[in-house]
Design an enzyme around this catalytic site. Structure first.
Site, mmCIF file in Angstrom:
data_model
loop_
_atom_site.group_PDB
_atom_site.id
_atom_site.type_symbol
_atom_site.label_atom_id
_atom_site.label_comp_id
_atom_site.label_asym_id
_atom_site.label_seq_id
_atom_site.Cartn_x
_atom_site.Cartn_y
_atom_site.Cartn_z
ATOM 1 N N ASN A 56 2.092 -4.603 -3.444
ATOM 2 C CA ASN A 56 0.695 -4.986 -3.219
ATOM 3 C C ASN A 56 -0.094 -3.732 -2.844
ATOM 4 O OD1 ASN A 56 -1.253 -7.191 -2.840
ATOM 5 N ND2 ASN A 56 -1.188 -6.702 -0.646
ATOM 6 N N HIS A 78 -10.543 -5.748 -2.687
ATOM 7 C CA HIS A 78 -11.594 -5.687 -1.661
ATOM 8 C C HIS A 78 -12.779 -4.953 -2.296
ATOM 9 C CE1 HIS A 78 -9.154 -7.218 1.592
ATOM 10 N NE2 HIS A 78 -8.194 -6.371 1.287
ATOM 11 N N GLU A 87 -6.270 -10.396 -2.028
ATOM 12 C CA GLU A 87 -7.095 -10.243 -0.819
ATOM 13 C C GLU A 87 -8.578 -10.167 -1.167
ATOM 14 O OE1 GLU A 87 -5.674 -7.092 1.748
ATOM 15 O OE2 GLU A 87 -3.564 -7.581 1.364
ATOM 16 N N GLU A 137 0.798 -1.225 0.000
ATOM 17 C CA GLU A 137 0.000 0.000 0.000
ATOM 18 C C GLU A 137 0.836 1.283 0.000
ATOM 19 O OE1 GLU A 137 -2.858 -0.529 3.180
ATOM 20 O OE2 GLU A 137 -3.550 -2.422 2.336
ATOM 21 N N ASP A 141 -12.369 -10.111 -1.484
ATOM 22 C CA ASP A 141 -13.639 -10.327 -0.786
ATOM 23 C C ASP A 141 -14.654 -9.325 -1.321
ATOM 24 O OD1 ASP A 141 -12.781 -8.022 0.551
ATOM 25 O OD2 ASP A 141 -12.621 -8.969 2.515
HETATM 26 O O1 9MR Z 1 -7.251 -8.774 8.067
HETATM 27 C C1 9MR Z 1 -6.453 -7.840 8.744
HETATM 28 C C2 9MR Z 1 -7.160 -7.419 10.016
HETATM 29 O O2 9MR Z 1 -7.253 -8.517 10.911
HETATM 30 C C3 9MR Z 1 -6.406 -6.285 10.654
HETATM 31 O O3 9MR Z 1 -7.122 -5.809 11.765
HETATM 32 C C4 9MR Z 1 -6.193 -5.175 9.646
HETATM 33 C C5 9MR Z 1 -5.432 -4.038 10.267
HETATM 34 O O4 9MR Z 1 -4.891 -3.176 9.333
HETATM 35 O O5 9MR Z 1 -5.504 -5.684 8.531
HETATM 36 C C6 9MR Z 1 -6.241 -6.623 7.859
HETATM 37 O O6 9MR Z 1 -5.592 -7.014 6.680
HETATM 38 C C7 9MR Z 1 -5.359 -5.967 5.734
HETATM 39 C C8 9MR Z 1 -4.123 -6.352 4.965
HETATM 40 O O7 9MR Z 1 -3.055 -6.572 5.841
HETATM 41 C C9 9MR Z 1 -3.756 -5.296 3.956
HETATM 42 N N1 9MR Z 1 -4.858 -4.967 3.083
HETATM 43 C C10 9MR Z 1 -6.118 -4.705 3.753
HETATM 44 C C11 9MR Z 1 -6.475 -5.818 4.709
HETATM 45 C C12 9MR Z 1 -7.834 -5.581 5.326
HETATM 46 O O8 9MR Z 1 -7.808 -4.453 6.143
#
Ligand code: 9MR
Length: 594
Positions: free
Chosen positions: A198, A234, A263, A156, A265
């Site tokens: 990513n 997402h 990722e 990111e 969903d």
């Molecule tokens: O799934 C992850 C969640 O459990 C955490 O609380 C969150 C915190 O930033 O991160 C989520 O995973 C993220 C991923 O690492 C990067 N892209 C977005 C994902 C969803 O927020």
């Protein structure tokens, strides 16, 4: 999971098929999402969070359906280096061990990200951030060297308008160069891992995708070891599907890079309805199709497969239902949509029954009950329970591998069998039979049964308040003066002297005696029992004493923890209680002692 076996491993499209002995190259369970993807030279993965690894229903599906796993949190900076130089790999190791045990690849996530970053990084003097970052990468990628298929090296880097996230401590200290430094450090630490950029909202065409494209082009031109670009994807049913996804992925592939959906969903505003579900199914299908339409799109990963552990409800209050499976691990229509996009049919119906339970034993527990125990059966989707049969008729069911059969007649031989069930309702063959003969009812009073209910408001206050009833299911009157009852409990610290009370008895508290007796040695769930006896009287065949309301306290009035007491049941109405025992002339005639 089936036993280890030789596996046909499909490499990226165009490559030869190799027969390898158990290479950690994907679960490829026949019929699974990963097997369908593997048939097209791709992998199908999922994010896995720590909580799921401790949930057998979760791990069953995770191991069966997916060929690659991404730790949702366990490899992030705050998890592995919470304080500078203090590394902690246990959570990530657990995920790597799980993956290796199931022949799955691991997607490492993530080495350099502005989020879930401990405060000490941002607090460093700018001149020290590069050293800290390179050390972090060397330690983390070095620790898992050879075990990670792909690393999200930088996650990111962009704002939604395509400008760099200048607030990231890494950008603030090094400018854009931090990205090249990070990739070089990652290549040095684990030369075999594929190294990815990513980001989200880069999957459709637009300013952010263009910024990522320019960055990837520059890195390639500079000889930075960039292998691929991940697109998080997402999505949400209330927004449109990303415009031109396949063409966008293709232009990155045309730079000589691999691409992946990392990722996926599709969330929706709750409640779920048919229209939103239709959009969700369509988005899942189109995302998978966009990947399959690009030869170098090597995998699709969903950001967890069950709503039970989805990140969505906490990040977007009021939204949810984003995953392929619901919270009870039932595949949703979206799962079938993904299967179809992957070229498979809809969910194959589960027609396989569990194995028959083995090792059934039956032990008579006094005159009116028996305890059964057996070994767990196995099933491809998981055993959900057991049915118990006595003399051919179903008498009850159990979630675990034991059962107490009550309401039996004294001096009688019984035969039991047990069958296992799965979620689809498939029932196993019957176990081998076990037999037992109940004890003769003592003192000419067969058929005495104790019933119990909880009269207490709280299982953690300073009193135990059992309600008991003695029922005579035998054919002859019972002489109450020869009968005693025991309610088994633990004293739980505090004073070791007790007071016992009769608050009410249908036969009159004057006819009932109660006292607390200490056991010479503690037993599971008991170091004392409350003993109830009767001054006199006779209990006719078929009759009940009616309710006897009892109460126990310690003399210092300290609290009990009742939930672990042998005789404790969570029950507000009367039912047969095999763990409250009855005796005639001191001989056990009902129930099971601890
Ligand atoms: O799934 C992850 C969640 O459990 C955490 O609380 C969150 C915190 O930033 O991160 C989520 O995973 C993220 C991923 O690492 C990067 N892209 C977005 C994902 C969803 O927020």
């Amino acid at each position: 999971m089936p036993l280890p076996r030789l596996r046909l491993v499909a490499l990226a499209a165009g490559a030869a098929l190799l027969l390898t002995p158990l290479a950690p190259a994907g679960a490829a369970e026949p019929g699974s999402l990963d097997a369908l993807a593997a048939a097209q030279g791709r992998r199908f993965g999922t994010a896995v969070d720590d909580a799921g690894l401790a949930d057998p229903a979760y791990t069953t599906v995770a191991a069966r359906e997916f060929g690659r796993v991404t730790p949702a949190n366990a490899m992030k900076w705050d998890a592995v280096e919470p304080r500078q130089g203090a590394f902690s790999f246990a959570r990530g190791d657990a995920l790597v061990d799980f993956a290796r045990a199931h022949g799955q690849q691991v997607r490492g996530h993530t080495l350099v990200w502005h989020s879930q970053l401990p405060g000490w990084v941002a607090a460093l003097p700018a001149a020290q951030v590069r050293g800290a970052m390179e050390n972090h990468i060397a330690q983390v990628a070095g620790h898992w060297k050879g075990k990670i298929h792909t690393w999200d090296v930088v996650n990111e880097p962009f704002n939604d308008d395509g400008t760099f996230r200048t607030t990231s401590p890494f950008y603030a200290a090094m400018g854009e160069d931090y990205i090249a430094y990070a990739f070089r450090a990652a290549r040095a630490a684990d030369p075999d891992a594929k190294l990815y950029l990513n980001d989200y909202n880069t999957e459709g065409s637009g300013a952010k995708a263009d910024a990522m494209y320019r960055l990837a082009s520059r890195l390639k031109a500079q000889g930075v070891p960039l292998d691929g670009v991940g697109f998080q994807v997402h999505l949400a049913t209330q927004y449109g599907f990303p415009y031109g996804m396949q063409a966008n992925l293709q232009r990155f592939a045309d730079l000589g890079l691999d691409v992946a959906i990392t990722e996926l969903d599709v969330r929706m505003p709750l409640p779920v309805d048919a229209a939103k579900t239709a959009v969700q199914n369509d988005y899942y299908r189109r995302a998978v199709e966009a990947c399959l339409g690009v030869t170098r799109c090597e995998s699709v990963t969903v950001w967890d497969f069950t709503d039970k552990y989805s990140w969505v409800p906490s990040a977007f209050p009021g939204q949810g239902s984003a995953a392929l499976y619901d919270e009870q691990y039932r595949p949703k229509a979206a799962y079938d949509a993904v299967r179809q996009a992957l070229g498979g049919g809809t969910t194959p119906p589960d027609t396989r029954a569990p194995s028959a339970p083995v090792g059934l034993t039956a032990t008579a527990a006094g005159a009116t009950s028996a305890t059964l125990a057996w070994q767990a059966a196995t099933d491809d989707t998981g055993v959900t329970g057991y049915d118990v049969y006595r003399d051919g008729a179903r008498v009850g069911s159990a979630a675990a591998t034991s059962y107490t059969d009550t309401g039996l007649s004294p001096s009688t031989a019984y035969r039991w069998t047990v069958r296992a069930r799965d979620a689809a309702g498939n029932v196993s063959a019957a176990s081998a039979e076990a037999t037992a003969t109940t004890a003769p009812g003592g003192g000419g009073a067969p058929g005495l049964v104790v019933q119990h209910r909880v009269n207490d408001q709280s299982a953690t206050d300073n009193q135990i308040k059992p309600g008991l009833r003695l029922v005579n299911r035998g054919g002859a009157a019972a002489d109450l003066s020869r009968v005693t009852l025991r309610y088994w409990f633990t004293g739980d610290g505090g004073s070791s002297s007790f007071s016992a009370w009769c608050d009410y008895a249908a036969v009159g508290c004057g006819a009932v005696r109660e006292k607390v007796v200490a056991l010479p040695a503690g037993r599971p769930g008991a170091d004392h029992y409350l003993e109830v006896s009767f001054a006199s009287g006779s209990l006719a065949a078929g009759a009940s004493t009616g309710e006897i309301q009892l109460r126990v306290n310690k003399t210092d009035w300290s609290a009990f923890t009742e939930a672990d007491d042998h005789s404790y049941r969570v029950a507000s109405s009367y039912a047969d209680a095999p763990k409250v025992t009855a005796y005639v002339d001191g001989v056990l005639v009902h129930g099971i002692e601890p």
